[in-house]
Design an enzyme around this catalytic site. Structure first.
Site, PDB file in Angstrom:
ATOM      1  N   ASP A 251       6.770   0.840 -16.394  1.00 57.43           N
ATOM      2  CA  ASP A 251       5.886   0.331 -15.868  1.00 57.43           C
ATOM      3  C   ASP A 251       5.808   0.372 -14.299  1.00 57.43           C
ATOM      4  OD1 ASP A 251       8.108  -1.489 -15.474  1.00 57.43           O
ATOM      5  OD2 ASP A 251       6.900  -2.999 -15.107  1.00 57.43           O
TER       6      ASP A 251
ATOM      7  N   GLY B 157      10.962  -0.856 -11.123  1.00 54.38           N
ATOM      8  CA  GLY B 157       9.994  -1.496  -9.947  1.00 54.38           C
ATOM      9  C   GLY B 157      10.093  -1.079  -8.791  1.00 54.38           C
TER      10      GLY B 157
ATOM     11  N   GLY C  80      12.600  -4.692 -11.403  1.00 53.50           N
ATOM     12  CA  GLY C  80      12.249  -6.060 -11.557  1.00 53.50           C
ATOM     13  C   GLY C  80      13.332  -7.010 -12.088  1.00 53.50           C
TER      14      GLY C  80
ATOM     15  N   GLU D  30      13.440   1.824 -18.839  1.00 47.48           N
ATOM     16  CA  GLU D  30      13.038   0.703 -19.708  1.00 47.48           C
ATOM     17  C   GLU D  30      12.872   0.953 -21.110  1.00 47.48           C
ATOM     18  OE1 GLU D  30      11.194   0.729 -15.437  1.00 47.48           O
ATOM     19  OE2 GLU D  30      11.289   2.287 -16.889  1.00 47.48           O
TER      20      GLU D  30
END
Length: 400
Positions: free
Chosen positions: A176, A145, A96, A168
């Protein structure tokens, strides 16, 4: 099958008989002229190309919207047999766009952050329930991501340039984009190790642990794409056979972390982060193993709160379906960007990506100061004014 062949032959004649690329044609079809995701077409296949090389093809809301439109149009198109995804430049997708999220948080635009997660998690679910075979070519950096937009698909081709990680916890966040689902399904407790340390895997290691389905030298990718482009099929077994014939058989070298599975299982199977650290300390003192010392160092660089949240997330993911993981991760992500519990995400991005001083001031600063209540808040349902992630579960059944 016969109708698909006729459709593909018509499509091939259409593409061959026009000087314009399929990209222009497809953009018109979905009503979007944005070049953040380009399109190529060969025979029965369509290829989406992430086109933000200057930011390592980082995902933002617009990219998610574009991918959703394209994939929906291709799923509905009888001329399309299967879909491919790749990135332009030296990355497949670095995850992301956390700098943009950081800026949005600083400007108080939390709703924009929510839209980001809703859009991208929604696309990941769409990919995980896609009705046509999907081939992701992971040639380069594939992190966060980047895993989210490739792991749910049918095939994942790693190369000698692939660098995979879920880093992360090092920016005060949690693994995630579906990571709590696919990490929890790796052999033994490798998922806990990867999720907590943010350690990197190469393409060969991705094959070894099942994150990738096929492997190819990067220089052979044009041949791989050419061979796939000649297929007139929507049969995943035919695509798998083609990838297998062109691909390379590889094995992890002697230094690979995959040869540490026994130690990983011994340490990372324990119930708490504190117990994991103690077990690694014990192993390091008994064996004088540099790998144990290196692993401890990585864990101590991470946000203490993120470590505890990540461990629980992966453990819960082991007993949840893909949609349940995404819905839970959405709650966790909203908590992370809102700063209600901790501002570790904003601080982690500042320290590692914005100011690059590599000196984040975590809050809480140590594991012993992370309360159970703080961790629990990440997993509780959002308030009525903040509904959970809405996924089309009744229309598109998730896999277990």
């Amino acid at each position: 099958m016969a109708s698909l062949i006729r459709s593909c032959l018509r499509s091939h004649r259409f593409i061959s008989g026009h000087s314009r690329s399929l990209r222009s044609h497809s953009n018109c079809a979905v009503g979007d002229s944005d070049d953040i995701v380009l399109v190529e077409g060969k025979g029965c296949s369509r290829t989406a190309i992430l086109n933000r090389p200057s930011v390592l093809n980082a995902l933002n809301t617009a990219v998610g919207v574009r991918l959703q439109k394209l994939y929906k149009s291709w799923e509905d198109d009888p001329d399309v047999g299967f879909v491919m995804l790749k990135g332009r430049g030296r990355a497949f997708c670095a995850g992301g766009d956390i700098v943009h999220l950081y800026q949005s948080i600083n400007k108080g635009k939390i709703e924009a952050c929510k839209d980001f997660f809703r859009t991208l998690y929604g696309f990941m679910y769409f990919l995980g329930t896609y009705l046509k075979p999907h081939v992701a070519i992971l040639d380069g950096i594939t992190m966060g991501g980047g895993g989210g937009i490739s792991m749910p698909g049918t095939f994942r081709v790693a190369t000698n340039k692939t660098v995979f990680a879920t880093p992360e916890t090092l920016i005060g966040f949690h693994p995630d984009a579906g990571a709590s689902f696919y990490l929890s399904h790796l052999p033994g407790y490798l998922g806990e190790y990867l999720g907590l340390t943010g350690d990197k895997l190469n393409g060969v290691e991705m094959i070894g642990c099942g994150l990738a389905t096929h492997y190819s030298q990067s220089t052979k990718l044009p041949l791989v794409e050419e061979q796939l482009g000649q297929l007139i099929t929507d049969d995943p077994s035919i695509i798998e056979t083609t990838l297998g014939k062109i691909g390379d058989v590889v094995y992890p070298d002697s230094t690979s972390v995959l040869h540490r599975i026994k130690t990983i299982d011994k340490c990372f199977s324990l119930d708490t982060v504190e117990e994991i650290l103690d077990a690694l300390e014990s192993e390091a003192s008994k064996t004088d193993d540099e790998w144990c010392a290196s692993t401890l160092k990585k864990l101590k660089l991470a946000s203490p709160l993120s470590l505890k949240v990540a461990l629980r997330s992966i453990r819960e993911g082991r007993f949840q379906t893909f949609d349940q993981c995404l819905i839970r991760e959405y709650r966790m992500s909203i908590q992370g960007v809102s700063g209600r519990i901790s501002s570790d995400f904003r601080e982690g991005v500042r320290a590692r990506v914005v100011d690059k001083d590599l000196a984040p001031k975590w809050n809480p600063p140590s594991l012993e100061k992370v309360s159970e209540d703080m961790v629990d808040q990440y997993f509780t349902p959002l308030s009525e004014s903040e509904p959970d992630l809405q996924l089309p579960i009744k229309q598109r059944e998730a896999f277990a």
